[in-house]
Design an enzyme around this catalytic site. Structure first.
Site, PDB file in Angstrom:
ATOM      1  N   TYR A   1      11.230  38.398  -6.597  1.00  0.00           N
ATOM      2  CA  TYR A   1      12.503  38.514  -7.331  1.00  0.00           C
ATOM      3  C   TYR A   1      13.050  39.936  -7.210  1.00  0.00           C
ATOM      4  O   TYR A   1      14.208  40.145  -6.850  1.00  0.00           O
ATOM      5  CB  TYR A   1      12.269  38.148  -8.796  1.00  0.00           C
ATOM      6  CG  TYR A   1      13.496  38.267  -9.685  1.00  0.00           C
ATOM      7  CD1 TYR A   1      14.512  37.324  -9.614  1.00  0.00           C
ATOM      8  CD2 TYR A   1      13.632  39.310 -10.600  1.00  0.00           C
ATOM      9  CE1 TYR A   1      15.635  37.417 -10.435  1.00  0.00           C
ATOM     10  CE2 TYR A   1      14.752  39.415 -11.419  1.00  0.00           C
ATOM     11  CZ  TYR A   1      15.749  38.474 -11.335  1.00  0.00           C
ATOM     12  OH  TYR A   1      16.853  38.572 -12.138  1.00  0.00           O
TER      13      TYR A   1
ATOM     14  N   ASP B   1      24.578  23.098  -3.655  1.00  0.00           N
ATOM     15  CA  ASP B   1      23.510  24.088  -3.516  1.00  0.00           C
ATOM     16  C   ASP B   1      24.052  25.183  -2.595  1.00  0.00           C
ATOM     17  O   ASP B   1      24.453  24.900  -1.459  1.00  0.00           O
ATOM     18  CB  ASP B   1      22.279  23.400  -2.902  1.00  0.00           C
ATOM     19  CG  ASP B   1      21.088  24.340  -2.819  1.00  0.00           C
ATOM     20  OD1 ASP B   1      21.283  25.551  -2.560  1.00  0.00           O
ATOM     21  OD2 ASP B   1      19.962  23.866  -3.004  1.00  0.00           O
TER      22      ASP B   1
ATOM     23  N   ILE C   1      18.616  39.713 -20.677  1.00  0.00           N
ATOM     24  CA  ILE C   1      19.779  39.043 -21.249  1.00  0.00           C
ATOM     25  C   ILE C   1      19.357  37.629 -21.656  1.00  0.00           C
ATOM     26  O   ILE C   1      18.676  36.947 -20.872  1.00  0.00           O
ATOM     27  CB  ILE C   1      20.925  38.940 -20.197  1.00  0.00           C
ATOM     28  CG1 ILE C   1      21.219  40.308 -19.554  1.00  0.00           C
ATOM     29  CG2 ILE C   1      22.174  38.322 -20.815  1.00  0.00           C
ATOM     30  CD1 ILE C   1      21.746  41.373 -20.487  1.00  0.00           C
TER      31      ILE C   1
HETATM   32  N1  LIG Z   1      19.092  36.887 -17.780  1.00  0.00           N
HETATM   33  C1  LIG Z   1      18.527  38.034 -17.420  1.00  0.00           C
HETATM   34  O1  LIG Z   1      17.733  38.621 -18.178  1.00  0.00           O
HETATM   35  C2  LIG Z   1      18.872  38.656 -16.093  1.00  0.00           C
HETATM   36  C3  LIG Z   1      18.444  39.962 -15.842  1.00  0.00           C
HETATM   37  C4  LIG Z   1      18.746  40.555 -14.624  1.00  0.00           C
HETATM   38  C5  LIG Z   1      19.456  39.853 -13.668  1.00  0.00           C
HETATM   39  N2  LIG Z   1      19.851  38.572 -13.922  1.00  0.00           N
HETATM   40  C6  LIG Z   1      20.579  37.870 -12.857  1.00  0.00           C
HETATM   41  O2  LIG Z   1      21.768  37.317 -13.352  1.00  0.00           O
HETATM   42  C7  LIG Z   1      22.136  36.190 -12.555  1.00  0.00           C
HETATM   43  C8  LIG Z   1      22.489  35.044 -13.488  1.00  0.00           C
HETATM   44  O3  LIG Z   1      21.308  34.646 -14.178  1.00  0.00           O
HETATM   45  P1  LIG Z   1      21.336  34.063 -15.649  1.00  0.00           P
HETATM   46  O4  LIG Z   1      20.499  34.928 -16.474  1.00  0.00           O
HETATM   47  O5  LIG Z   1      22.703  33.758 -16.038  1.00  0.00           O
HETATM   48  O6  LIG Z   1      20.464  32.728 -15.440  1.00  0.00           O
HETATM   49  P2  LIG Z   1      20.859  31.192 -15.334  1.00  0.00           P
HETATM   50  O7  LIG Z   1      21.562  30.775 -16.564  1.00  0.00           O
HETATM   51  O8  LIG Z   1      19.630  30.484 -14.935  1.00  0.00           O
HETATM   52  O9  LIG Z   1      21.928  31.192 -14.132  1.00  0.00           O
HETATM   53  C9  LIG Z   1      21.567  31.062 -12.807  1.00  0.00           C
HETATM   54  C10 LIG Z   1      22.473  30.007 -12.206  1.00  0.00           C
HETATM   55  O10 LIG Z   1      22.260  29.971 -10.800  1.00  0.00           O
HETATM   56  C11 LIG Z   1      22.365  28.619 -10.402  1.00  0.00           C
HETATM   57  N3  LIG Z   1      21.660  28.401  -9.160  1.00  0.00           N
HETATM   58  C12 LIG Z   1      20.349  28.664  -8.871  1.00  0.00           C
HETATM   59  N4  LIG Z   1      20.078  28.296  -7.632  1.00  0.00           N
HETATM   60  C13 LIG Z   1      21.217  27.785  -7.102  1.00  0.00           C
HETATM   61  C14 LIG Z   1      21.558  27.223  -5.844  1.00  0.00           C
HETATM   62  N5  LIG Z   1      20.667  27.107  -4.859  1.00  0.00           N
HETATM   63  N6  LIG Z   1      22.827  26.783  -5.663  1.00  0.00           N
HETATM   64  C15 LIG Z   1      23.746  26.895  -6.645  1.00  0.00           C
HETATM   65  N7  LIG Z   1      23.479  27.420  -7.850  1.00  0.00           N
HETATM   66  C16 LIG Z   1      22.219  27.860  -8.077  1.00  0.00           C
HETATM   67  C17 LIG Z   1      21.725  27.842 -11.522  1.00  0.00           C
HETATM   68  O11 LIG Z   1      22.175  26.515 -11.502  1.00  0.00           O
HETATM   69  P3  LIG Z   1      21.152  25.315 -11.908  1.00  0.00           P
HETATM   70  O12 LIG Z   1      20.703  25.654 -13.297  1.00  0.00           O
HETATM   71  O13 LIG Z   1      21.973  24.102 -11.811  1.00  0.00           O
HETATM   72  O14 LIG Z   1      20.040  25.406 -10.907  1.00  0.00           O
HETATM   73  C18 LIG Z   1      22.202  28.611 -12.744  1.00  0.00           C
HETATM   74  O15 LIG Z   1      23.402  28.063 -13.262  1.00  0.00           O
HETATM   75  C19 LIG Z   1      20.938  35.887 -11.659  1.00  0.00           C
HETATM   76  O16 LIG Z   1      21.202  36.361 -10.357  1.00  0.00           O
HETATM   77  C20 LIG Z   1      19.814  36.685 -12.298  1.00  0.00           C
HETATM   78  O17 LIG Z   1      18.845  37.070 -11.371  1.00  0.00           O
HETATM   79  C21 LIG Z   1      19.584  37.949 -15.101  1.00  0.00           C
END
Ligand SMILES: NC(=O)c1ccc[n+]([C@@H]2O[C@H](COP(=O)([O-])OP(=O)(O)OC[C@H]3O[C@@H](n4cnc5c(N)ncnc54)[C@H](OP(=O)(O)O)[C@@H]3O)[C@@H](O)[C@H]2O)c1
Length: 248
Positions: free
Chosen positions: A150, A59, A183
């Site tokens: 957020y 974490d 995304i």
């Molecule tokens: N997808 C979108 O539409 C979008 C848009 C704008 C910005 N973003 C940003 O892009 C980034 C990646 O998001 P994503 O879309 O790829 O979503 P995602 O697949 O949910 O990826 C987020 C990752 O962060 C990990 N995580 C969360 N809390 C954690 C912690 N305390 N310690 C270690 N790992 C942790 C999660 O692991 P676990 O699953 O094991 O908890 C997950 O693998 C994020 O910062 C998000 O805010 C995404």
């Protein structure tokens, strides 16, 4: 395209979505990758078939996490050239319902962890002339009802980007944000968004100039580009990868 051979990337949130795609983009260009995330199984899936990706399950909010990530990268690969802060949480937080614990958790994962990991990696980053890449959000540039916590963390990350670029330029460290729009990743499923919020994100694609959601690979390509030597004159930039969301 082996343009990052001999380079090392430390990527948080590498067990899924944008972080996983970034791990593959860096490894595909020849870089070594320390893939940091919470779930051991997800990280193993990211590393499967990629000998240059090493998983580190923890974490990122734990006290020992920043030192553990830096020490593991240095012991395994001998340098840190790029730090990608992709780990993040998303949850609906309507005003009137937000607890102190909600606030603390958002800050701890989305803002405090990138700050403390960046600080822990400053020496190796200065030695390598490295790059810090914050994954913020195109949404963070505007208001978004029911996502105030957020959005505040994402606006904060962009402020970190601009400010650290000013503070770290003379140490040879560049800092940028990649700001995704909608995304397709597990973040929409994993987190406590209600159906209305998810439907809003999907409906949004109809309003975008490019009329679709993006893929994690389309974001990861830009992340890896920022680590390339020809990106060396870019710092303090916030790059939207959002289908035109921010433009209109
Ligand atoms: N997808 C979108 O539409 C979008 C848009 C704008 C910005 N973003 C940003 O892009 C980034 C990646 O998001 P994503 O879309 O790829 O979503 P995602 O697949 O949910 O990826 C987020 C990752 O962060 C990990 N995580 C969360 N809390 C954690 C912690 N305390 N310690 C270690 N790992 C942790 C999660 O692991 P676990 O699953 O094991 O908890 C997950 O693998 C994020 O910062 C998000 O805010 C995404």
């Amino acid at each position: 395209m082996a343009t990052l051979v001999g380079k090392t990337a430390v990527i948080t949130g590498a067990g899924s979505g944008i972080g996983r795609a970034a791990a593959h983009a860096f490894a595909g260009r020849g870089a070594n990758v320390l893939a940091v995330g919470r779930s051991r199984d997800k990280l193993a899936a990211t590393a499967e078939g990629w000998p240059s990706i090493i998983p580190l399950a923890m974490d990122i909010t734990e006290e020992r996490a920043p030192a553990a990530a830096v020490d593991t990268a240095m012991e395994s690969f001998g340098s840190i050239d790029t730090l990608v802060h992709s780990a993040g949480i998303l949850k609906r937080t309507p005003i009137g319902t937000i607890s102190a614990d909600d606030f603390d958790r958002f800050m701890a994962v989305n803002l405090r962890a990138p700050l403390l990991l960046t600080q822990a990696a400053l020496l190796p980053l200065a030695r390598s002339g490295g790059t810090v890449i914050n994954i913020s959000a195109s949404f963070g540039q505007r208001g978004w009802p029911e996502l105030s916590l957020y959005g505040a963390t994402k606006a904060g990350l962009d402020f970190f980007t601009r400010t650290w670029a000013g503070e770290l330029g003379d140490r040879g460290i560049r800092v940028v944000s990649v700001a995704p729009g909608p995304i397709e990743t597990p973040i929409l499923d994993n987190n406590e968004l209600d159906d209305h919020a998810v439907a809003t994100v999907h409906r949004l694609q109809e309003l975008l100039p490019l009329s679709r959601t993006g893929t994690a690979q389309e974001v990861a390509w830009w992340i890896a580009n920022f680590a390339e030597s020809l990106a060396a004159y870019t710092t303090g930039a916030i790059l939207p990868v959002d289908g035109g969301y921010g433009a209109v």
